[in-house]
Design a protein around this motif. Structure first.
Motif, short mmCIF file in Angstrom:
data_model
loop_
_atom_site.label_atom_id
_atom_site.label_comp_id
_atom_site.label_asym_id
_atom_site.label_seq_id
_atom_site.Cartn_x
_atom_site.Cartn_y
_atom_site.Cartn_z
N LEU A 21 -1.97 7.33 5.14
CA LEU A 21 -0.75 6.76 4.98
C LEU A 21 -0.04 7.95 3.71
O LEU A 21 1.48 8.14 4.14
N CYS A 22 -0.39 8.68 2.97
CA CYS A 22 -0.28 9.17 2.59
C CYS A 22 0.02 10.77 3.60
O CYS A 22 1.77 10.84 3.61
N ALA A 77 9.41 12.21 2.69
CA ALA A 77 9.55 13.65 1.99
C ALA A 77 10.69 14.31 1.94
O ALA A 77 11.75 14.94 1.74
N VAL A 78 9.64 14.90 3.50
CA VAL A 78 10.15 16.04 4.38
C VAL A 78 11.60 15.77 4.91
O VAL A 78 12.97 16.59 4.95
N ALA A 95 13.92 13.25 3.46
CA ALA A 95 14.59 12.92 2.66
C ALA A 95 15.13 13.87 2.01
O ALA A 95 16.62 14.58 1.35
N ARG A 96 13.98 15.60 2.38
CA ARG A 96 15.30 16.29 1.20
C ARG A 96 16.03 17.15 2.55
O ARG A 96 16.50 17.74 1.73
N LEU A 97 15.47 17.05 3.46
CA LEU A 97 16.73 17.61 4.72
C LEU A 97 17.72 17.10 4.09
O LEU A 97 18.89 17.22 4.67
N ILE A 98 18.14 15.25 4.45
CA ILE A 98 19.06 14.97 4.11
C ILE A 98 20.17 15.49 3.33
O ILE A 98 20.85 15.96 2.84
N ALA A 99 18.66 15.79 1.92
CA ALA A 99 19.53 15.92 0.74
C ALA A 99 20.25 17.57 0.52
O ALA A 99 21.04 17.65 0.32
N ALA A 100 19.70 18.23 1.48
CA ALA A 100 20.68 19.75 1.53
C ALA A 100 21.94 19.35 2.63
O ALA A 100 22.61 20.09 2.08
N VAL A 101 21.90 18.69 3.32
CA VAL A 101 23.37 18.56 3.92
C VAL A 101 24.23 17.49 3.91
O VAL A 101 25.48 17.25 4.06
N THR A 102 23.84 16.68 2.23
CA THR A 102 24.75 15.37 1.68
C THR A 102 25.22 16.44 0.52
O THR A 102 24.89 17.57 -0.75
N ALA A 103 25.92 15.39 -0.61
CA ALA A 103 26.61 16.07 -1.89
C ALA A 103 27.13 14.55 -3.00
O ALA A 103 26.48 13.58 -2.44
N TRP A 146 21.69 13.74 -4.91
CA TRP A 146 20.53 13.45 -6.39
C TRP A 146 19.37 12.53 -5.82
O TRP A 146 18.80 12.72 -6.30
N LEU A 147 20.09 11.44 -5.25
CA LEU A 147 19.42 9.92 -4.43
C LEU A 147 18.15 10.27 -3.84
O LEU A 147 17.14 10.25 -4.48
N PHE A 148 18.95 11.62 -2.48
CA PHE A 148 17.64 11.90 -1.61
C PHE A 148 16.74 12.92 -2.28
O PHE A 148 15.73 12.91 -2.14
N LEU A 149 16.94 14.18 -3.12
CA LEU A 149 16.29 14.52 -3.88
C LEU A 149 15.45 13.61 -4.58
O LEU A 149 13.95 14.58 -4.91
N PHE A 150 15.82 13.03 -5.39
CA PHE A 150 14.38 12.71 -6.40
C PHE A 150 14.06 10.97 -5.07
O PHE A 150 12.41 11.11 -5.24
N VAL A 151 14.66 10.67 -4.22
CA VAL A 151 13.41 10.02 -2.79
C VAL A 151 11.85 11.20 -2.50
O VAL A 151 11.11 10.79 -1.97
N ALA A 152 13.09 12.64 -2.46
CA ALA A 152 11.85 13.16 -1.43
C ALA A 152 10.93 14.00 -2.79
O ALA A 152 9.65 13.54 -1.99
N ILE A 153 11.09 13.67 -3.97
CA ILE A 153 10.34 14.05 -4.87
C ILE A 153 8.91 13.28 -5.24
O ILE A 153 8.25 13.17 -5.36
N GLY A 154 10.01 11.93 -5.33
CA GLY A 154 9.03 10.73 -5.21
C GLY A 154 7.67 9.98 -4.34
O GLY A 154 6.68 10.52 -4.64
N ALA A 155 8.60 10.48 -3.30
CA ALA A 155 7.35 10.45 -2.03
C ALA A 155 6.79 11.89 -1.76
O ALA A 155 5.59 11.68 -1.40
#
Length: 407
Positions: A348-349, A356-357, A359-367, A372-381
């Protein structure tokens, strides 16, 4: 209680992988605990005061700070066996680990205490790295095995990382900020990516053969040196500001590594989580190279850096962190006398880490708010994936082997 703590410490220093992997788990957690408040402050518009820009420190901590623990923990355990050399002495690896622990600690403290402390931490990290290279080269000189392919290229790649650390120390000491900022990226492509490939080239076919029906090992002798050269080529081009020409190295790198992923038949290991997790981790290497090539071609055509930091995070989070997770799990179970089965919590982990990965990739191509939403999802996950896993295996390092054997 004192007796149990003493016994835990005795267990922890009993083998290189125990001591170094524990340091790596702590560094992973501490590094992201350091970064999370920085992100929150940036989101809130609050400036953070550090000796150098926080994003540079984050990149340094999560590449040249974290991965030496895992790389040397693995190599000091496995490389002597690969080459038929005597194991590294306990005094040596314990001393080296102490220096590496001190280096990472001072580096983290130095981000708040000031540049002198930061430089001391980076310098100690470089010293520890150099000591590790001495130990690995000694194993090579005492080798009795017929093939030294993987040992040689592992040492070469580790030396590149050591050079990166030492150059970074000199850069920050001389206020050469652009040079210091470039070191984590050079280390990511010149050290982290290649060392994962070399180790995977040695271990994935070995792990897969008994688990996959009609499996034939695919370990061509030409691919480790070629992948190392292409990865270093990427690092050198990026270091010299030629991001629009990175596709020259990245396209063949993506093709070669994807070809290996296909030949290694990871999809046939769907019944063995401990194995398919390794194959999924490796698959991030061609993905990262392809993303980097795509961004380079966009720059070449005048469209700009359309993918932002997505290629770097596909390599650092996707490939390196996933492979650390999967390989550390495998090594820890095997060397603690436990069954080679990934439990449900670890599975599961690992899957949450993949979320998390992505979400971080999506954050890189959004604004804007979406970024910020995807960044926080990434770090939370990321925390949900790493914390339970780190606690699970950190406890193993502080306990005797389940089968009563030494080590």
């Amino acid at each position: 209680m004192p007796g149990s703590v003493f016994e835990a410490m005795r267990c922890l220093i009993r083998a290189p992988h125990r001591l170094f992997f524990m340091g790596g788990l702590c560094a992973l957690v501490v590094g992201m605990l350091w970064w999370a408040p920085v992100l929150i402050m940036r989101w809130a518009g609050v400036a953070s005061a550090y000796p150098v820009p926080a994003v540079w420190l984050h990149a340094w901590l999560m590449t040249l700070g974290v991965f030496p623990f895992f790389v040397f923990g693995f190599l000091l355990t496995a490389l002597p066996r690969w080459v038929g050399a005597p194991p590294v002495s306990a005094l040596f690896y314990r001393s080296m680990a102490g220096v590496l622990y001190a280096g990472y600690t001072l580096t983290v403290v130095g981000t708040l205490a000031g540049r002198d402390c930061l430089i001391a931490g980076l310098a100690l990290t470089g010293v520890a790295w150099a000591l590790g290279l001495v130990a690995l080269i000694r194993c090579l000189l005492l080798a009795r095995a017929a093939s030294l392919l993987h040992a040689r290229w592992s040492i070469i790649v580790a030396a590149v990382g050591c050079i990166g650390v030492l150059v970074g120390v000199g850069a920050i000491s001389d206020d050469q900020w652009a040079l210091f900022a470039a070191m984590p990226s050079l280390a990511l492509w010149g050290f982290v990516g290649p060392i994962v490939f070399v180790v995977a080239h040695r271990m994935l076919p070995f792990f897969s053969e008994p688990m996959i029906a009609n499996y034939r090992r695919y370990q061509p002798v030409w691919s480790p040196p070629l992948v190392v050269v292409l990865s270093l080529g990427h690092g050198v081009l990026a270091f010299n500001g030629h991001d629009d020409w990175l596709f020259m190295a990245d396209l063949p790198l993506a093709f070669i590594t994807a070809w290996h992923a296909i030949r290694w038949r990871g999809w046939a290991a769907s019944h063995v989580p401990l194995l398919w997790s390794l194959h999924i981790s490796f698959a991030w290497l061609p993905v990262a190279a392809l993303l980097s090539a795509t961004q380079s071609l966009a720059l070449f055509a005048g469209y700009g850096a359309v993918l932002g930091l997505a290629p770097a995070h596909a390599l650092g989070m996707g490939l390196a962190t996933s492979m650390v997770f999967a390989m550390v799990t495998r090594v820890s179970l095997g060397h603690s006398g436990r069954q080679l089965e990934m439990d449900n919590l670890s599975v599961l982990c690992f899957l949450i880490l993949q979320l998390a990965v992505v979400a971080r990739l999506i954050a890189a191509v959004t604004a804007g708010n979406a970024r910020w939403l995807f960044l926080f999802v990434a770090i939370g996950a990321w925390f949900e994936a790493i914390l339970p896993w780190a606690i699970r295996y950190g406890r193993i390092y502080c306990r005797p082997r389940a089968d009563g054997q030494p080590g």
